[in-house]
Design an enzyme around this catalytic site. Sequence first.
Site, PDB file in Angstrom:
ATOM      1  N   GLU A  39       0.856  -1.188   0.000  1.00 36.57           N
ATOM      2  CA  GLU A  39       0.000   0.000   0.000  1.00 36.57           C
ATOM      3  C   GLU A  39       0.892   1.239   0.000  1.00 36.57           C
ATOM      4  O   GLU A  39       1.803   1.365   0.809  1.00 36.57           O
ATOM      5  CB  GLU A  39      -0.919   0.001   1.222  1.00 36.57           C
ATOM      6  CG  GLU A  39      -1.660   1.302   1.474  1.00 36.57           C
ATOM      7  CD  GLU A  39      -2.500   1.780   0.306  1.00 36.57           C
ATOM      8  OE1 GLU A  39      -2.441   2.993   0.002  1.00 36.57           O
ATOM      9  OE2 GLU A  39      -3.200   0.959  -0.316  1.00 36.57           O
ATOM     10  N   ALA A 192     -23.506  10.035  -6.070  1.00 35.90           N
ATOM     11  CA  ALA A 192     -23.486   9.841  -4.621  1.00 35.90           C
ATOM     12  C   ALA A 192     -22.554  10.829  -3.929  1.00 35.90           C
ATOM     13  O   ALA A 192     -22.914  11.428  -2.899  1.00 35.90           O
ATOM     14  CB  ALA A 192     -23.077   8.407  -4.293  1.00 35.90           C
ATOM     15  N   ALA A 327     -17.371  -0.025  -2.349  1.00 31.43           N
ATOM     16  CA  ALA A 327     -16.445  -0.735  -1.472  1.00 31.43           C
ATOM     17  C   ALA A 327     -16.888  -2.172  -1.229  1.00 31.43           C
ATOM     18  O   ALA A 327     -16.063  -3.097  -1.237  1.00 31.43           O
ATOM     19  CB  ALA A 327     -16.315   0.009  -0.138  1.00 31.43           C
ATOM     20  N   HIS A 453     -43.455  -4.404  14.803  1.00 35.00           N
ATOM     21  CA  HIS A 453     -44.140  -3.112  14.900  1.00 35.00           C
ATOM     22  C   HIS A 453     -43.805  -2.454  16.237  1.00 35.00           C
ATOM     23  O   HIS A 453     -43.794  -3.135  17.267  1.00 35.00           O
ATOM     24  CB  HIS A 453     -45.650  -3.312  14.800  1.00 35.00           C
ATOM     25  CG  HIS A 453     -46.442  -2.068  15.028  1.00 35.00           C
ATOM     26  ND1 HIS A 453     -46.576  -1.090  14.063  1.00 35.00           N
ATOM     27  CD2 HIS A 453     -47.125  -1.621  16.126  1.00 35.00           C
ATOM     28  CE1 HIS A 453     -47.321  -0.105  14.556  1.00 35.00           C
ATOM     29  NE2 HIS A 453     -47.675  -0.408  15.801  1.00 35.00           N
TER      30      HIS A 453
END
Length: 474
Positions: A39, A192, A327, A453
């Site tokens: 990374e 989005a 993702a 409910h």
Amino acid sequence: MANKSDPKTYDVVVIGGGPGGYVAAIRASQLGLKTAIVERENLGGVCLNWGCIPTKALLRAAEIYHLAETADRYGITMEKLSFDLNTVVKRSRDVAATLSGGISHLMKKNKIDVFMASASLESKSASHWRVALTLADTSTDILDAGKVILATGARARELPSIKPDGNNIVTYRDAMTPKTMPKSLIIIGSGAIGIEFASFYADMGVSVTVIEAADRIMPVEDAEISAMAEKLFVARGITIHKQAMLDQAMATPDGVTASITINGTSQELKAERMILAVGIVANIEGIGLEQAGITMERGHVVTNSNGETSAEGIYAIGDMTGAPWLAHKASHEGIIAAEHIAGTSDNHGINPLDVPGCTYCRPQVASVGYTEQAALDAGLDIRVGRFPFKGNGKAIALGDDDGMIKTIFDKKTGELLGAHMIGPEVTELIQGYVIARQCEATEAELMQAIFPHPTLSEAMHESVLDAFDKVIHF
């Protein structure tokens, strides 16, 4: 299998530590494969550090501020309401940092070697790919990988004639860490990312204008949901220009000036700041794709249902393989790739129609499966059910009853073709329909299920009932 005594030889090397890459690495290690992950910036990738997670922290702050502003509706009086922007931003960054640290812990727990470096495919021997690393101090290293999983993600798309300057014209990164709150804001794009920022800034008191090139906002959503979202956003004071082309944008001493064209008519807009939210571009440069012989199409890597590319032994997952750019789709693809490498996969591939989409604006929007128009275009004979949150007791009690749930069924088989929601907490509710599609539930099972409910989920039940002319509470 890799020679366990050789520290630089691995069964699997994952390039990219985002939600696709780190999940793929964990699953590969669980399956007994010696695994490394490379990374170049932050474990967790854009999603965790600069996208999904920190934006939700910002939106939570905006939601609380909005509730405080409207607290008198609930009989609660507040005076001198204000917010501290530095604290709002700091909490968002702290949330991201906490989770990024959690990914580091998961790597150690699963005995995955982590290399903080840039990586590229160098060459292939009889059984291994050589992966060249360039570390932060510019030193280099080589890893030998039996298999490689590419998970390099994507970045914000830039417009050819408009360059972000980090001050007046910005992308999502700068929009998430504002040093000051502008009085006015132009957002280019109503997907989005654009709509979530529009919602955040509007709730924090900013005058927001959204520019969208398509004929409706949130164009990937069902048209009926898009129309309702626009109506509710406009009611909040957000200005929306559709079918609007951005001709030019220039930073000025006072902010930014934009020229747009709508139906052949040009007009000029001014604001203190502009956010570019016009999509993303796959990170495919500098990682040796061409040399490896990997096929690409329209800027994305081409793969089969297992994630395999055209180069033997190399897989690709997530945003770099194309839409949907989500993702959870990347994570699922990472697991499929790891299991295929280990020889344990019983994969039938990902059906894009089974991947839920969520937008965390106010009101929230969520969907899965066919839109109504897509179902009609596919030649399907359909039944459509709708139920407004104004008919739901829990939503009324919450004081948040704008929106509806829409369900689409195959008239002949009862198959749930699609579900589309706008309203309170629908990003949590959508999973019920995702599971229903995965389990191939029909209208019969959904109608016979007992929903508790009072809950928001009762609106899901009523929407199904409405599709078959059995709705109770509306």
